[in-house]
Motif scaffolding. Structure first.
Motif, PDB file in Angstrom:
ATOM      1  N   LYS A 193      41.710  31.823  50.314  1.00  0.00           N
ATOM      2  CA  LYS A 193      42.340  32.604  49.454  1.00  0.00           C
ATOM      3  C   LYS A 193      42.794  31.675  48.351  1.00  0.00           C
ATOM      4  O   LYS A 193      42.963  32.129  47.035  1.00  0.00           O
ATOM      5  CB  LYS A 193      43.390  33.492  49.935  1.00  0.00           C
ATOM      6  CG  LYS A 193      43.058  34.622  51.008  1.00  0.00           C
ATOM      7  CD  LYS A 193      44.054  35.490  51.418  1.00  0.00           C
ATOM      8  CE  LYS A 193      43.702  36.669  52.527  1.00  0.00           C
ATOM      9  NZ  LYS A 193      43.027  37.514  51.683  1.00  0.00           N
ATOM     10  N   ASN A 196      40.196  30.527  46.162  1.00  0.00           N
ATOM     11  CA  ASN A 196      39.572  31.539  45.498  1.00  0.00           C
ATOM     12  C   ASN A 196      40.469  31.811  44.087  1.00  0.00           C
ATOM     13  O   ASN A 196      39.887  31.858  42.800  1.00  0.00           O
ATOM     14  CB  ASN A 196      39.560  32.678  46.145  1.00  0.00           C
ATOM     15  CG  ASN A 196      38.734  33.766  45.422  1.00  0.00           C
ATOM     16  OD1 ASN A 196      37.786  33.615  45.161  1.00  0.00           O
ATOM     17  ND2 ASN A 196      39.556  34.605  44.788  1.00  0.00           N
ATOM     18  N   GLU A 315      38.348  39.676  48.089  1.00  0.00           N
ATOM     19  CA  GLU A 315      39.244  39.182  46.859  1.00  0.00           C
ATOM     20  C   GLU A 315      39.274  39.845  45.656  1.00  0.00           C
ATOM     21  O   GLU A 315      39.418  38.968  44.650  1.00  0.00           O
ATOM     22  CB  GLU A 315      39.331  37.694  47.049  1.00  0.00           C
ATOM     23  CG  GLU A 315      39.413  36.775  48.392  1.00  0.00           C
ATOM     24  CD  GLU A 315      40.573  37.021  49.124  1.00  0.00           C
ATOM     25  OE1 GLU A 315      41.471  37.375  48.349  1.00  0.00           O
ATOM     26  OE2 GLU A 315      40.638  36.955  50.085  1.00  0.00           O
ATOM     27  N   SER A 318      42.803  39.869  43.545  1.00  0.00           N
ATOM     28  CA  SER A 318      43.493  38.424  43.715  1.00  0.00           C
ATOM     29  C   SER A 318      42.604  37.890  42.312  1.00  0.00           C
ATOM     30  O   SER A 318      43.117  37.103  41.668  1.00  0.00           O
ATOM     31  CB  SER A 318      43.582  37.997  44.591  1.00  0.00           C
ATOM     32  OG  SER A 318      42.237  37.650  45.330  1.00  0.00           O
TER      33      SER A 318
END
Length: 376
Positions: A193, A196, A315, A318
């Motif tokens: 995460k 990314n 994702e 985000s």
């Protein structure tokens, strides 16, 4: 057999001689294969896009003539050209596993936006990164790669370690999947995460600096009429709020305008703000609403870039927020650099006469040229 031996000998000499390596790697495309857990892989190739286009067209024209030719093509013609090249690369790039050919997962990255960025005179490089992610057969161990002949020679790195030269149309040396992937640590969900988020912040930032010259000029046009910090903040806030709205709406497919409409209007918005700077000394009552409207246009431009980059489904939100943060950081950097460049002149009586008006006029001329170029 003899031919293969000669090619192998040539490749070894090439890699062992620093002088020869330096001479050849300027022409060879750079590829990196990362072998991950569960037989997953990531493959990227930095291709010399002009060389690949010439190879596809079987053309021997020099680089300057090819660039001029590409600039004269319509958007549809460029898309068709890149689509055909990418199709060829995807159909002819494969893993060779136990004498069987397994196509590499489709590459992405060869877009009109990336090509146009490389055609600019100030572009520092003519390479474009193609990316592929996939999974090899579970029972496979030894494998080799063969790339599309359209790419020419490819200098391959496997998991950041040993390099080998893959000659045009030939298999790479075999490598053990089990040996390599055993040394790769599986990233945690939190690390994935975070990586990314960092990647999309970076992509948003570089879309402003250095790739987004039109957005840079728009921000500078706003800056030039900002005699006070509060004036600048109001303008930038209106612009930011607007492009955030349409960036989100564009990504989710709620608003979808073709670039043939959005890009000329973005150029026109830059010209309008720059021309207004010449005739008005301070913000007019209609300035903020107009900037907000123009921000909506720029947001659609950002959305088009983000669609080309692609958003991972897991994702989505985000990545969208991270990209927008990167864009804002890029805009703040432009303003900060402008403040540093003008700090000694901003309070001078001649600032408007010798800085604001000439720079606004230059920005307006460039924007009008872009409008004509993008329209016709």
């Amino acid at each position: 057999m003899i031919t293969r031996l000669l090619q192998t000998t040539f490749a070894l000499l090439l890699l062992l001689s620093p002088a020869l390596v330096n001479a050849h790697t300027n022409e060879a495309n750079q590829a990196e294969l990362k072998l991950l857990v569960d037989n997953n892989y990531q493959l990227s190739i930095d291709i010399d896009v002009l060389h690949v286009i010439k190879s596809h067209q079987k053309s021997s024209v020099d680089e300057a003539d090819l660039i001029n030719h590409l600039k004269n093509l319509s958007l549809i013609e460029i898309k068709q050209l890149l689509s055909k090249i990418l199709q060829i690369i995807n159909q002819q790039s494969a893993f060779i596993i136990d004498e069987e050919s397994v196509l590499v997962a489709p590459f992405s990255g060869l877009t009109v936006f990336e090509l146009k960025a490389r055609l600019r005179a100030d572009s520092p490089t003519k390479t474009i990164k193609l990316s592929s992610q996939g999974q090899l057969p579970q029972k496979s161990n030894n494998a080799a790669l063969i790339f599309s002949p359209i790419l020419g020679d490819v200098l391959l790195t496997v998991s950041r370690s040993e390099k080998s030269l893959v000659l045009s149309g030939q298999n790479s040396h075999h490598f053990s999947i089990d040996d390599i992937k055993g040394g790769v640590r599986k990233l945690s969900t939190a690390e994935i995460k975070l990586l990314n988020i960092v990647e999309y912040i970076y992509q948003g930032f570089v879309h402003i600096l250095p790739q987004g010259l039109d957005h840079i000029l728009f921000v500078l046009a706003l800056f030039l009429l900002a005699t006070k910090t509060s004036t600048l903040l109001w303008q930038v806030s209106a612009f930011t709020l607007a492009h955030t709205i349409t960036l989100a709406l564009g990504i989710f497919g709620i608003i979808n305008l073709p670039s043939s409409i959005v890009e000329p209007l973005i150029a026109l918005s830059i010209a309008y703000v720059a021309i207004e700077n010449i005739f008005y000394h301070k913000l007019t009552k209609w300035r903020l609403p107009i900037i907000f409207a123009f921000g909506l246009l720029h947001g659609l431009g950002f959305a088009a870039v983000l669609v080309e980059l692609g958003l991972p489904k897991s994702e989505y939100v985000s990545s969208l927020i991270s990209f927008n943060i990167g864009v804002e950081l890029g805009q703040i950097t432009v303003i900060a650099l402008a403040l540093l460049a003008t700090r000694w002149f901003a309070k001078k009586p001649q600032y408007r006469q010798y800085v604001v008006i000439p720079l606004s006029a230059l920005i307006a001329v460039i924007a009008i040229y872009w409008f004509i170029e993008r329209t016709f």
